[in-house]
Design a protein around this motif. Structure first.
Motif, PDB file in Angstrom:
ATOM      1  N   VAL A  52       0.856  -1.181   0.000  1.00  0.00           N
ATOM      2  CA  VAL A  52       0.000   0.000   0.000  1.00  0.00           C
ATOM      3  C   VAL A  52       0.894   1.233   0.000  1.00  0.00           C
ATOM      4  O   VAL A  52       1.787   1.359   0.842  1.00  0.00           O
ATOM      5  CB  VAL A  52      -0.925   0.015   1.228  1.00  0.00           C
ATOM      6  CG1 VAL A  52      -1.885   1.203   1.149  1.00  0.00           C
ATOM      7  CG2 VAL A  52      -1.699  -1.292   1.329  1.00  0.00           C
ATOM      8  N   PRO A  62      -5.070   3.007   5.870  1.00  0.00           N
ATOM      9  CA  PRO A  62      -5.598   1.914   5.050  1.00  0.00           C
ATOM     10  C   PRO A  62      -6.338   0.896   5.918  1.00  0.00           C
ATOM     11  O   PRO A  62      -5.956   0.637   7.072  1.00  0.00           O
ATOM     12  CB  PRO A  62      -4.340   1.294   4.434  1.00  0.00           C
ATOM     13  CG  PRO A  62      -3.313   2.382   4.501  1.00  0.00           C
ATOM     14  CD  PRO A  62      -3.612   3.119   5.764  1.00  0.00           C
ATOM     15  N   PHE A  64      -8.230  -3.142   5.751  1.00  0.00           N
ATOM     16  CA  PHE A  64      -8.376  -4.407   5.035  1.00  0.00           C
ATOM     17  C   PHE A  64      -9.575  -5.161   5.597  1.00  0.00           C
ATOM     18  O   PHE A  64      -9.813  -5.148   6.805  1.00  0.00           O
ATOM     19  CB  PHE A  64      -7.137  -5.294   5.211  1.00  0.00           C
ATOM     20  CG  PHE A  64      -5.958  -4.914   4.361  1.00  0.00           C
ATOM     21  CD1 PHE A  64      -5.649  -5.617   3.209  1.00  0.00           C
ATOM     22  CD2 PHE A  64      -5.141  -3.851   4.715  1.00  0.00           C
ATOM     23  CE1 PHE A  64      -4.556  -5.269   2.425  1.00  0.00           C
ATOM     24  CE2 PHE A  64      -4.045  -3.497   3.953  1.00  0.00           C
ATOM     25  CZ  PHE A  64      -3.748  -4.213   2.801  1.00  0.00           C
ATOM     26  N   THR A  75      -5.251  -5.429   9.911  1.00  0.00           N
ATOM     27  CA  THR A  75      -6.432  -5.002   9.164  1.00  0.00           C
ATOM     28  C   THR A  75      -6.562  -3.483   9.135  1.00  0.00           C
ATOM     29  O   THR A  75      -7.594  -2.961   8.711  1.00  0.00           O
ATOM     30  CB  THR A  75      -7.706  -5.611   9.765  1.00  0.00           C
ATOM     31  OG1 THR A  75      -7.808  -5.231  11.149  1.00  0.00           O
ATOM     32  CG2 THR A  75      -7.675  -7.123   9.658  1.00  0.00           C
ATOM     33  N   ARG A  96     -10.948  -6.873   0.356  1.00  0.00           N
ATOM     34  CA  ARG A  96     -10.912  -5.509  -0.128  1.00  0.00           C
ATOM     35  C   ARG A  96     -10.026  -4.658   0.759  1.00  0.00           C
ATOM     36  O   ARG A  96      -9.779  -4.992   1.923  1.00  0.00           O
ATOM     37  CB  ARG A  96     -12.323  -4.920  -0.148  1.00  0.00           C
ATOM     38  CG  ARG A  96     -13.026  -4.987   1.202  1.00  0.00           C
ATOM     39  CD  ARG A  96     -14.380  -4.305   1.219  1.00  0.00           C
ATOM     40  NE  ARG A  96     -15.276  -4.795   0.175  1.00  0.00           N
ATOM     41  CZ  ARG A  96     -16.514  -4.332   0.001  1.00  0.00           C
ATOM     42  NH1 ARG A  96     -16.986  -3.398   0.804  1.00  0.00           N
ATOM     43  NH2 ARG A  96     -17.264  -4.822  -0.949  1.00  0.00           N
ATOM     44  N   LEU A  97      -9.540  -3.568   0.213  1.00  0.00           N
ATOM     45  CA  LEU A  97      -8.820  -2.588   1.007  1.00  0.00           C
ATOM     46  C   LEU A  97      -9.171  -1.196   0.520  1.00  0.00           C
ATOM     47  O   LEU A  97      -9.587  -1.003  -0.620  1.00  0.00           O
ATOM     48  CB  LEU A  97      -7.312  -2.827   0.975  1.00  0.00           C
ATOM     49  CG  LEU A  97      -6.564  -2.575  -0.318  1.00  0.00           C
ATOM     50  CD1 LEU A  97      -5.804  -1.255  -0.239  1.00  0.00           C
ATOM     51  CD2 LEU A  97      -5.601  -3.701  -0.614  1.00  0.00           C
ATOM     52  N   TRP A  98      -9.006  -0.226   1.397  1.00  0.00           N
ATOM     53  CA  TRP A  98      -9.393   1.143   1.103  1.00  0.00           C
ATOM     54  C   TRP A  98      -8.602   2.076   2.015  1.00  0.00           C
ATOM     55  O   TRP A  98      -7.899   1.639   2.927  1.00  0.00           O
ATOM     56  CB  TRP A  98     -10.899   1.333   1.321  1.00  0.00           C
ATOM     57  CG  TRP A  98     -11.326   1.188   2.756  1.00  0.00           C
ATOM     58  CD1 TRP A  98     -11.542   2.186   3.668  1.00  0.00           C
ATOM     59  CD2 TRP A  98     -11.579  -0.047   3.463  1.00  0.00           C
ATOM     60  NE1 TRP A  98     -11.917   1.664   4.892  1.00  0.00           N
ATOM     61  CE2 TRP A  98     -11.940   0.293   4.791  1.00  0.00           C
ATOM     62  CE3 TRP A  98     -11.521  -1.398   3.108  1.00  0.00           C
ATOM     63  CZ2 TRP A  98     -12.249  -0.665   5.750  1.00  0.00           C
ATOM     64  CZ3 TRP A  98     -11.825  -2.346   4.071  1.00  0.00           C
ATOM     65  CH2 TRP A  98     -12.186  -1.985   5.368  1.00  0.00           C
ATOM     66  N   SER A 149     -16.224  -3.317   7.133  1.00  0.00           N
ATOM     67  CA  SER A 149     -15.866  -2.618   5.910  1.00  0.00           C
ATOM     68  C   SER A 149     -16.037  -1.124   6.113  1.00  0.00           C
ATOM     69  O   SER A 149     -16.712  -0.670   7.041  1.00  0.00           O
ATOM     70  CB  SER A 149     -16.745  -3.091   4.754  1.00  0.00           C
ATOM     71  OG  SER A 149     -16.279  -2.556   3.529  1.00  0.00           O
TER      72      SER A 149
END
Length: 376
Positions: A52, A62, A64, A75, A96-98, A149
């Protein structure tokens, strides 16, 4: 249609389907970053690396979330501007990651909730205290490590490692909204060996972006539907996360470029599903089929500005990327990469390619459901 399992804090989910055959060339544009090593963390057998990179001007957190398989050792974590951090996932991982933005965490009295001191990462919580705070976008509660999430709107990087026909499938998703620009670069053995043709970029904010020139301009497959000067106007007004203090009486349809009260050129955008939560916008209920759920205004605009990104739940055909799955694979997810959005899949397959491929696409879809169902 293969879908991720429903998750709390998720307004909608994006399916993974193997559909991508991509040609052309897309150069790898890296950030000048330093690495945060994690030597104390043992490698996962047959692992894949996800690095990342925060190329933004500001720190992010970030997050996860694992939907299947062996997830990363963390995470969520703090990542300063121009920093990078690598995590490892198993060969069977899906998730997913953001990026969480504008975060503020602090230790508070567990009884009175009175603030004691601000914290970022690598801290312990003493007895009688608790962690408090949160983030403006992508929030997963008062926690550095996410168990949920991210709250919409948030730009997502989604992965299915070792899926159907031993491929890794990945995408940039705007199905839950947009909050940051993103690029995903697949490579093998090292970041210096990027797999060309398969690097999607989504640029949807002039404040976070920059025009391309010279070699970068010539070697990228660019989405020219939106110009650099008007890219910030794509989000339907009512779905802007920040409400203008001028109200709807403004003479400007998008006053964000002149109104500092809502962040200038950076305008996080709720997806239609996150905004309305109705069956049509979310492709759920009686609209949970490709022939009963189509693109809405938000998804049409999102697809124009980010041609290679998912715009709604059944936007598989021009959204899913794939590379052969192998031990040693590395994927770099970069926030705020700069440049201009790619339009690789549409440029390669063409806007009418699906007309001649409907029968074979149906076969692929059925095969994908059979071959990947166990992953979900």
């Amino acid at each position: 249609m293969v879908r991720a399992k429903p998750l709390k804090y998720v307004t909608s989910t994006t399916p993974f389907l193997p559909i991508t055959v991509v040609f052309g060339f897309l150069s790898y544009v890296g950030a000048q970053t330093s690495t945060t090593p994690d030597f104390q963390i043992p490698l996962i057998s047959g692992n894949r690396t996800i690095t990342v990179v925060n190329n933004c001007k500001f720190p992010v957190y970030p997050g996860f979330l694992t939907t299947n398989g062996t997830g990363p050792y963390t995470t969520g974590f703090y990542l300063d501007s121009k920093q990078r951090r690598s995590v490892w996932v198993g060969w069977d991982w899906s998730g997913r990651l953001w990026a969480r933005t504008n975060c503020s965490f602090y230790l508070a009295n567990a009884t009175t909730a009175a603030k004691i001191k601000a914290v970022t990462d690598n801290f312990t919580i003493p007895d009688g205290q608790k962690l408090a705070g949160g983030c403006l976008t992508g929030d997963c509660g008062s926690a550095v490590e996410c168990q949920l999430s991210g709250l919409a709107p948030t730009t997502l990087a989604e992965f299915t490692i070792t899926g159907w026909q031993n491929q890794t499938y990945y995408d940039i998703s705007l199905v839950d909204g947009y909050d940051l620009d993103m690029k995903i670069t697949p490579s093998y053995d090292s970041p210096e060996k990027p797999r060309v043709n398969n690097t999607p970029i989504c640029i949807a904010s002039t404040d976070l972006s920059s025009p391309l020139s010279g070699r970068d301009l010539n070697e990228n497959s660019l989405n020219q539907s939106f110009t650099f000067g008007t890219i910030h106007r794509w989000c339907p007004r009512e779905m802007l996360l920040f409400a203008s203090q001028r109200g709807r009486q403004s003479v400007f349809p998008y006053p964000d470029d002149d109104d500092p009260t809502i962040g200038g050129g950076w305008t996080p955008c709720l997806s239609a599903c996150a905004y309305s939560n109705n069956d049509w916008d979310c492709c759920k209920g009686r609209h949970d089929k490709s022939n009963t759920c189509g693109p809405n205004l938000y998804s049409q605009r999102a697809k124009q500005v980010c041609g290679d990104a998912y715009s709604y739940a059944y936007d598989d055909y021009l959204s899913t990327f794939a590379v052969p799955s192998a031990p040693g694979d590395e994927f770099e997810v970069m926030f705020c990469p700069g440049g201009v959005s790619t339009n690789i899949l549409k440029s390669t397959l063409g806007s009418t390619a699906n007309v001649g491929a409907e029968s074979s696409w149906l076969l692929i879809t059925i095969s994908a459901i059979v071959g990947m169902a166990v992953l979900w």
